[in-house]
Design a protein around this motif. Structure first.
Motif, PDB file in Angstrom:
ATOM      1  N   LYS A  94       1.858 -16.374   5.797  1.00 38.75           N
ATOM      2  CA  LYS A  94       1.700 -17.706   6.388  1.00 38.75           C
ATOM      3  C   LYS A  94       1.566 -17.620   7.902  1.00 38.75           C
ATOM      4  O   LYS A  94       0.712 -18.279   8.506  1.00 38.75           O
ATOM      5  N   LYS A  95       2.398 -16.788   8.524  1.00 36.93           N
ATOM      6  CA  LYS A  95       2.360 -16.640   9.982  1.00 36.93           C
ATOM      7  C   LYS A  95       1.477 -15.475  10.426  1.00 36.93           C
ATOM      8  O   LYS A  95       1.321 -15.240  11.620  1.00 36.93           O
ATOM      9  N   GLN A  96       0.926 -14.755   9.458  1.00 33.11           N
ATOM     10  CA  GLN A  96       0.087 -13.588   9.721  1.00 33.11           C
ATOM     11  C   GLN A  96       0.805 -12.592  10.643  1.00 33.11           C
ATOM     12  O   GLN A  96       0.298 -12.181  11.683  1.00 33.11           O
ATOM     13  N   ARG A  97       1.980 -12.202  10.188  1.00 33.17           N
ATOM     14  CA  ARG A  97       2.769 -11.201  10.892  1.00 33.17           C
ATOM     15  C   ARG A  97       3.004 -10.014   9.962  1.00 33.17           C
ATOM     16  O   ARG A  97       3.209 -10.182   8.764  1.00 33.17           O
ATOM     17  N   LEU A  98       3.011  -8.827  10.557  1.00 37.49           N
ATOM     18  CA  LEU A  98       3.037  -7.614   9.760  1.00 37.49           C
ATOM     19  C   LEU A  98       3.763  -6.501  10.501  1.00 37.49           C
ATOM     20  O   LEU A  98       3.584  -6.326  11.703  1.00 37.49           O
ATOM     21  N   LYS A  99       4.596  -5.742   9.794  1.00 36.90           N
ATOM     22  CA  LYS A  99       5.210  -4.546  10.356  1.00 36.90           C
ATOM     23  C   LYS A  99       5.538  -3.589   9.226  1.00 36.90           C
ATOM     24  O   LYS A  99       5.663  -3.975   8.058  1.00 36.90           O
ATOM     25  N   ALA A 100       5.674  -2.321   9.590  1.00 35.09           N
ATOM     26  CA  ALA A 100       5.931  -1.303   8.575  1.00 35.09           C
ATOM     27  C   ALA A 100       7.264  -1.534   7.883  1.00 35.09           C
ATOM     28  O   ALA A 100       7.404  -1.314   6.677  1.00 35.09           O
ATOM     29  N   GLY A 101       8.255  -1.975   8.625  1.00 30.42           N
ATOM     30  CA  GLY A 101       9.569  -2.218   8.042  1.00 30.42           C
ATOM     31  C   GLY A 101      10.132  -0.978   7.385  1.00 30.42           C
ATOM     32  O   GLY A 101      10.104   0.111   7.949  1.00 30.42           O
ATOM     33  N   SER A 102      10.597  -1.122   6.153  1.00 35.80           N
ATOM     34  CA  SER A 102      11.188   0.010   5.431  1.00 35.80           C
ATOM     35  C   SER A 102      10.173   0.728   4.539  1.00 35.80           C
ATOM     36  O   SER A 102      10.557   1.519   3.676  1.00 35.80           O
ATOM     37  N   PHE A 103       8.899   0.468   4.754  1.00 36.70           N
ATOM     38  CA  PHE A 103       7.835   1.069   3.948  1.00 36.70           C
ATOM     39  C   PHE A 103       7.775   2.573   4.197  1.00 36.70           C
ATOM     40  O   PHE A 103       7.617   3.019   5.337  1.00 36.70           O
ATOM     41  N   THR A 104       7.909   3.362   3.134  1.00 36.21           N
ATOM     42  CA  THR A 104       7.884   4.823   3.267  1.00 36.21           C
ATOM     43  C   THR A 104       6.718   5.463   2.505  1.00 36.21           C
ATOM     44  O   THR A 104       6.656   6.688   2.386  1.00 36.21           O
ATOM     45  N   GLY A 105       5.825   4.649   1.985  1.00 37.92           N
ATOM     46  CA  GLY A 105       4.642   5.189   1.325  1.00 37.92           C
ATOM     47  C   GLY A 105       4.521   4.771  -0.126  1.00 37.92           C
ATOM     48  O   GLY A 105       5.435   4.179  -0.708  1.00 37.92           O
ATOM     49  N   LEU A 106       3.387   5.084  -0.714  1.00 39.36           N
ATOM     50  CA  LEU A 106       3.207   4.875  -2.145  1.00 39.36           C
ATOM     51  C   LEU A 106       4.040   5.909  -2.903  1.00 39.36           C
ATOM     52  O   LEU A 106       4.381   6.966  -2.361  1.00 39.36           O
ATOM     53  N   PRO A 107       4.385   5.650  -4.159  1.00 39.73           N
ATOM     54  CA  PRO A 107       5.211   6.601  -4.908  1.00 39.73           C
ATOM     55  C   PRO A 107       4.447   7.890  -5.222  1.00 39.73           C
ATOM     56  O   PRO A 107       3.216   7.894  -5.312  1.00 39.73           O
ATOM     57  N   SER A 108       5.177   8.952  -5.432  1.00 40.56           N
ATOM     58  CA  SER A 108       4.552  10.263  -5.657  1.00 40.56           C
ATOM     59  C   SER A 108       3.669  10.273  -6.900  1.00 40.56           C
ATOM     60  O   SER A 108       2.622  10.930  -6.928  1.00 40.56           O
ATOM     61  N   PHE A 109       4.064   9.521  -7.947  1.00 38.04           N
ATOM     62  CA  PHE A 109       3.281   9.553  -9.184  1.00 38.04           C
ATOM     63  C   PHE A 109       1.913   8.892  -9.033  1.00 38.04           C
ATOM     64  O   PHE A 109       1.042   9.056  -9.893  1.00 38.04           O
ATOM     65  N   SER A 110       1.695   8.150  -7.951  1.00 43.32           N
ATOM     66  CA  SER A 110       0.410   7.478  -7.748  1.00 43.32           C
ATOM     67  C   SER A 110      -0.640   8.373  -7.101  1.00 43.32           C
ATOM     68  O   SER A 110      -1.822   8.011  -7.067  1.00 43.32           O
ATOM     69  N   LYS A 111      -0.214   9.523  -6.596  1.00 44.73           N
ATOM     70  CA  LYS A 111      -1.169  10.414  -5.926  1.00 44.73           C
ATOM     71  C   LYS A 111      -2.297  10.828  -6.873  1.00 44.73           C
ATOM     72  O   LYS A 111      -3.478  10.817  -6.513  1.00 44.73           O
ATOM     73  N   LYS A 112      -1.940  11.161  -8.101  1.00 46.87           N
ATOM     74  CA  LYS A 112      -2.953  11.578  -9.079  1.00 46.87           C
ATOM     75  C   LYS A 112      -3.831  10.395  -9.481  1.00 46.87           C
ATOM     76  O   LYS A 112      -5.041  10.544  -9.665  1.00 46.87           O
ATOM     77  N   ILE A 113      -3.241   9.222  -9.623  1.00 46.63           N
ATOM     78  CA  ILE A 113      -4.005   8.018  -9.986  1.00 46.63           C
ATOM     79  C   ILE A 113      -5.058   7.730  -8.931  1.00 46.63           C
ATOM     80  O   ILE A 113      -6.232   7.482  -9.239  1.00 46.63           O
ATOM     81  N   VAL A 114      -4.640   7.766  -7.664  1.00 51.00           N
ATOM     82  CA  VAL A 114      -5.564   7.485  -6.561  1.00 51.00           C
ATOM     83  C   VAL A 114      -6.669   8.536  -6.510  1.00 51.00           C
ATOM     84  O   VAL A 114      -7.842   8.215  -6.265  1.00 51.00           O
TER      85      VAL A 114
END
Length: 298
Positions: A94-114
């Protein structure tokens, strides 16, 4: 002699859906939305661009492993009877605000999917920056209302992997525009007539007239009267882009959740956060985190 041009009929069926919400069914073989049997649009169709669907994107063993790993983490309550796991930046749309926060990445099991996505023609250069796992259960009345995904932060392609059970993605449009339909099926030869082809009406046939002097005009219907069902088999991957992303809302109705279903959705960055965009540097930072594949749900 008729000047009608004909296409071969591909193998796809019209399916009547209970409840009447969807009156067309998307056919992956032709890229057409075809009027459902017994609906007022039976025998009519229109091109439905912006959908890529591939079945058996992962194996049964891979599916079991992925779900087992997901269930080792907590599922947080979400809206409309769903549960969720988010891997992504902290966003206030709504306010168009963004920060990394506690984001540490996609999960390891998604590497093969991607990595497997690179084999899909529509996913060239696709770099996911966010992953959202949604858990649907019929006992909870799980569903998701018709909606657009945000396009301030998220880019054009929405990629979803459908796990554990089949479902139906229901597409609807609020536009004031009309959709041009064309007749799809000739009983005489079982072939498909493309847009702009010459097709005789029953009145023409009864009068004995043929050819270009007796044709069926395209049928125009309000977009709001049209809903399209995209059938998602278990372990299928679907990509929405173009009109299917920006013109048509998507939904999952309760009646189409028959068993536990998990949807894994991957999103890419919009142009504003990509190379040359206003927030390019922030986009690079988020992608670096995402593609480390070392994340836990936020």
């Amino acid at each position: 002699m008729s000047t009608r041009i004909l296409y071969r009929q591909f193998s796809c069926c019209n399916i009547k859906l209970a409840g009447g919400e969807d009156n067309f069914t998307y056919c992956p073989a032709t890229g057409l939305a075809k009027g459902n049997e017994h609906s007022e649009f039976a025998g009519w169709a229109f091109p439905f661009p912006g959908v890529f669907l591939t079945e058996e994107f992962i194996s049964e063993d891979e599916e079991s492993e992925i779900v087992e790993l997901m269930d080792q983490d907590d599922w947080k309550p979400s809206q409309s009877g769903r549960k969720k796991q988010d891997y992504g930046p902290k966003v206030n749309f709504k306010k168009q605000r963004l920060k990394a926060g506690s984001f540490t990445g996609l999960p390891s099991f998604s590497k093969k999917i991607v990595a497997q996505m690179k084999a899909c023609s529509v996913l060239g250069g696709f770099l996911p920056v966010e992953q959202c796992n949604l858990d649907y259960m019929p006992e909870r009345g799980s569903a998701i209302d018709p909606h657009f995904d945000d396009w301030w932060l998220w880019g054009e392609r929405l990629v979803s992997l459908n796990l554990l059970s089949k479902t139906v993605l229901s597409m609807s449009c609020d536009s004031e525009d009309s959709i041009q339909l064309f007749p799809t099926f000739s009983k005489e030869n079982g072939e498909l007539s493309p847009p702009g082809s010459f097709t005789q009406t029953s009145a023409c046939k009864n009068s004995g007239e043929e050819g270009i002097n007796c044709i069926l005009s395209p049928r125009l219907v309000p977009s709001k009267e049209v809903t399209v069902a995209i059938h998602l088999p278990r372990r299928s991957l679907v990509v929405l882009y173009g009109d299917a992303r920006y013109k048509w809302k998507h939904a999952i109705y309760r009646k189409h959740i028959e068993h536990r279903r998990i949807c894994v959705t991957f999103r890419e960055l919009s142009a504003e956060f990509s190379a040359g965009g206003r927030h390019e540097e922030l986009g690079k930072e988020l992608l670096e985190i995402a593609l480390s594949f070392q994340g836990r749900p936020v």
